[in-house]
Design an enzyme around this catalytic site. Structure first.
Site, short mmCIF file in Angstrom:
data_model
loop_
_atom_site.label_atom_id
_atom_site.label_comp_id
_atom_site.label_asym_id
_atom_site.label_seq_id
_atom_site.Cartn_x
_atom_site.Cartn_y
_atom_site.Cartn_z
CB SER A 140 6.64 -20.63 8.16
OG SER A 140 6.77 -21.55 7.21
CG ASP A 267 11.94 -17.07 3.19
OD1 ASP A 267 12.11 -18.18 2.87
OD2 ASP A 267 10.95 -16.78 4.15
CG HIS A 296 11.44 -19.97 5.72
ND1 HIS A 296 10.57 -19.50 5.18
CD2 HIS A 296 10.94 -20.74 6.72
CE1 HIS A 296 9.27 -19.82 5.70
NE2 HIS A 296 9.60 -21.03 6.50
#
Length: 322
Positions: A140, A267, A296
Site C-alpha cells: 500500500s 480493491d 486491499h
C-alpha cells in the site's frame, strides 16, 4: 508486456467480496514463528528509524515496508517475512517514523512519497557488508514509496538492489484519495483518521505548542487531514500538491530493476488510475498483475502452510521466476 494475465490467484469460496478480503486478514489472521531483532538507526535530520530483522544467515535480504499506520507486526508483514525466511532470505522490516511504538523526534512523520528514509535504510543494510543482493517489498503506502524510490533514481539505483515487489498500491494518490472518500469506504476512512489522531496527540505531548488536534472532529477525509497536517509538515503547498508530487505512477517509465506490482481489480481503495496497464506494456521491467479478487492487502489463501498467495507469488518473483 509485461502485463501478467491471467493472474494465478483464485479467491476461496465466500471470499470474492473485496471488503471480506480486506477485513478478514486484518482481524483474524495470526502469523506465528517470526522472531525479530530490533535495531535503531539515525536519520540525516537527527531523527531515528526502528528496524526489525529476521535472519536465517543468508547473503541476500529483503527490506519490507508496511502500509499507512501499520508496522512490522502486522499480519501481512509477518506473513511476508516468514515466507522470505522459509525461502532463504533475511528480512528487514522497516517501521516508518512514529510507527514502532515511540514518537519520533521531529515534527515531520512519514508520507506516501517519502523515499529518503528508505534510502537511509538501504544504505544501512548495504553497509553491513553481509549481503550481495537486496530486494524491496512494499504494501500500500509502502509500495508507493518503493515504486517512487526506484523511479526517481532510475539507472542510479544501487547495484545491490536487484528486484522489487509492491502490493495494493495507490500509485495515483489524487484519484485514490477521492476513491477512499466515497461513502462505501467510510468505515475505513474513520479508522485511518482515528489512528492518525493518536499520532497527532503523541506529538502534542512531545512537542507542546507545535501541533494541535483542536477541531479534529471536522476532519473527515484525507484531503482535510493532508491540508492540515501532511502538507505543511513536509513542505507541500496543500493536499493536491502533496498527492501530485508523492504519487509513484509518473516515475514508472524510469524503473530500472525487475519490479512486480500486484493490485486486485476489486480493491476498494484503488481508483481506475491505479492500474497502470499502459505503463507496464511500455516497460520491459514493470510487471503488472491484476487478480480479479483480493481486496486491499488481502489475497486470502487457505492451505496447510498458512502462506498467502501474495507471499508465494512475491518470493517466486524475487527468486527470478517472472
Amino acid at each position: 508486456m509485461p502485463v501478467i494475465s491471467p493472474s494465478s490467484y483464485r479467491a476461496p469460496m465466500m471470499f470474492s467480496n473485496p471488503h471480506v478480503q480486506t477485513i478478514f486478514p486484518s482481524l483474524l489472521r495470526r502469523v506465528a514463528g517470526v522472531v525479530y531483532s530490533r535495531s535503531r538507526i539515525d536519520t540525516p535530520d537527527g531523527d531515528f528509524l526502528d528496524l526489525d530483522t529476521s535472519t536465517v544467515g543468508s547473503e541476500k535480504a529483503v527490506i519490507v515496508l508496511h502500509g499507512l499506520e501499520g508496522d512490522s507486526t502486522r499480519s501481512y508483514v509477518l506473513g511476508m517475512v516468514k515466507a522470505l525466511n522459509k525461502n532463504g532470505w533475511d528480512a528487514v522490516a522497516m517501521n516508518f517514523r512514529g510507527c514502532s511504538g515511540e514518537c519520533n523526534k521531529t515534527l515531520r512523520f512519514y508520507h506516501s512519497g517519502d523515499t529518503g528514509d528508505l534510502a537511509t535504510v538501504i544504505s544501512h543494510v548495504s553497509a553491513q557488508g553481509k549481503y550481495s543482493e537486496i530486494a524491496l517489498v512494499g504494501f500500500s503506502l509502502g509500495g508507493n514509496v518503493v515504486l517512487k524510490y526506484l523511479g526517481e533514481r532510475g539507472a542510479g539505483v544501487p547495484a545491490i538492489i536487484r528486484r522489487a515487489a509492491a502490493i495494493s498500491v495507490p500509485c495515483d494518490l489524487t484519484s485514490g484519495s477521492v476513491k477512499l472518500a466515497e461513502p462505501s469506504n467510510r468505515l475505513y476512512m474513520k479508522r485511518f483518521l482515528r489512528m492518525l489522531r493518536k499520532k497527532i496527540r503523541m506529538k502534542m505531548a512531545a512537542m507542546p505548542g507545535l501541533i494541535s488536534d483542536d477541531g479534529y472532529e471536522t476532519v473527515k477525509s484525507f484531503k482535510e487531514f493532508d491540508d492540515r497536517y501532511t502538507a505543511p509538515a513536509h513542505g507541500f503547498q496543500n493536499a493536491e500538491d502533496y498527492w501530485e508530487k508523492a504519487s509513484s505512477k509518473p516515475f514508472f517509465a524510469a524503473v530500472s530493476v525487475p519490479t512486480l506490482l500486484i493490485n486486485a481489480a476489486d480493491d476498494p481503495f484503488l481508483s481506475k488510475q491505479c492500474f497502470p496497464t499502459d505503463e507496464a506494456q511500455a516497460s520491459p521491467l514493470l510487471f503488472l498483475e491484476v487478480p480479479d479478487h483480493g481486496g486491499h492487502v488481502g489475497f486470502v489463501t487457505f492451505n496447510r502452510s498458512g502462506e498467502y498467495w501474495t507471499e508465494s507469488r512475491v518470493v517466486s518473483f524475487l527468486n527470478g521466476h517472472g
